[in-house]
Structure formats: structure tokens, C-alpha cells
Design a protein around this motif. Structure first.
Motif, PDB file in Angstrom:
ATOM      1  N   SER A 128      -2.027   4.624   5.332  1.00 53.10           N
ATOM      2  CA  SER A 128      -1.770   3.746   4.190  1.00 53.10           C
ATOM      3  C   SER A 128      -3.008   3.770   3.304  1.00 53.10           C
TER       4      SER A 128
ATOM      5  N   ASP B  69      -1.998  -7.327   8.336  1.00 57.21           N
ATOM      6  CA  ASP B  69      -0.815  -6.564   7.952  1.00 57.21           C
ATOM      7  C   ASP B  69       0.460  -7.358   8.218  1.00 57.21           C
TER       8      ASP B  69
ATOM      9  N   PRO C 231       0.831  -1.216   0.000  1.00 55.01           N
ATOM     10  CA  PRO C 231       0.000   0.000   0.000  1.00 55.01           C
ATOM     11  C   PRO C 231       0.861   1.259   0.000  1.00 55.01           C
TER      12      PRO C 231
ATOM     13  N   THR D  67       2.015   4.698   1.306  1.00 55.97           N
ATOM     14  CA  THR D  67       2.049   5.333   2.617  1.00 55.97           C
ATOM     15  C   THR D  67       2.123   6.842   2.420  1.00 55.97           C
TER      16      THR D  67
END
Length: 159
Positions: A82, A145, A64, A66
Motif C-alpha cells: 500500500s 488500519d 491508500p 494498493t
């Protein structure tokens, strides 16, 4: 700052970054669009939102995006978000913060509006339950995550 001024600023941010010579036009535009969306959500000038990755990378994002948003009233206060894929403009942002167990920077709150951020900031992360279950206030992405440490019970859905 007026709505018209913020809109003009967002347009200028897109224009400046979507023509970066070392990044395909579509990728730079998508990153700039995500940054401008976050700025609009937070009600700040897009200049206060910066992507984490170098704009000089030609690789497609495998993780992702940031984004770091500085508070215009206190630039030392930075919120990290994110965003799954800057190609899409309907996904939520996730506020990153330290996991209560392993301290890795992971998604702690789903942010679709300024009120969502306000709720998290006023209440903070819910304490983790002794039974190992994740409180409902944590986003699904929390335990998905991969940033959790290898011994964290929430690493990659191992809760």
C-alpha cells in the motif's frame, strides 16, 4: 537489466499511463509514478507492478493506493503493497499481509528499501506479545488500519 534499461522502462510506463483518456492526467501520472518507484525499489521492470484500482475510476483515492508486484522469476509470487498517497514521492511503501489475529490484509512492514523487504522476508512478522503490546517491528500503520475485523484488538488503534 541495466540501470539505463530500467530507467527507460520506467519512463515508458509513465508515458503510457499518464495519458489514459478516462483519468485526469495528474492522477494517472501520480499512480504510474508510484508504481515506477516501487518497481525501481524492487529492481524489477515496471510492467511487473500493477495498481489494484481500476484505471477507469475518476474518483479521488480515499484509501491508500494498493500495488501488486509480481516476481519476474515466479509470477505466481505476488507481493502486495500500500502507498498512502501517490501524489507524494517520499512516503514509504507498506508490505501488506494477514494480521496474526484476524487475518485481514494490513501493513506488516514499512519498506523504504529492498533491504527492508529482505529483513521482513527473512524474519517474518514478529510474534505478538501476550501483554497486548505491539512489537516495535510492526509499523504504526498496522494498528491504524481499518481493514482489521471488528473484533480484532488492533482495529483502528484500539490496542
Amino acid at each position: 537489466m541495466s540501470i539505463a534499461s530500467r530507467a527507460a522502462s520506467a519512463h515508458e510506463q509513465l508515458r503510457r499511463h499518464s495519458t489514459h483518456p478516462l483519468i485526469p492526467d495528474s492522477k494517472a501520472a501520480n499512480i504510474a509514478k508510484a508504481a515506477a518507484r516501487l518497481a525501481a525499489l524492487l529492481g524489477i521492470d515496471p510492467a511487473y507492478v500493477q495498481p489494484n484500482r481500476s484505471w477507469n475510476s475518476l474518483e479521488l483515492p480515499l484509501a491508500p493506493l494498493t500495488l501488486h508486484a509480481s516476481d519476474p522469476d515466479d509470477e505466481q509470487q505476488v507481493y502486495t503493497f500500500s502507498y498512502r498517497d501517490p501524489l507524494y514521492d517520499d512516503e514509504p511503501f507498506f508490505l501488506l499481509g494477514p494480521c496474526p489475529i484476524c487475518d485481514a490484509m494490513v501493513p506488516l512492514a514499512e519498506v523504504r528499501s529492498l533491504a527492508d523487504l529482505g529483513t521482513f522476508l527473512s524474519q517474518g512478522p514478529a510474534p505478538l506479545l501476550d501483554n497486548g503490546m505491539l512489537p516495535g517491528s510492526y509499523p504504526d500503520e498496522f494498528d491504524r488500519d481499518p481493514a482489521h475485523s471488528s473484533n480484532c484488538p488492533f482495529r483502528e488503534g484500539e490496542s
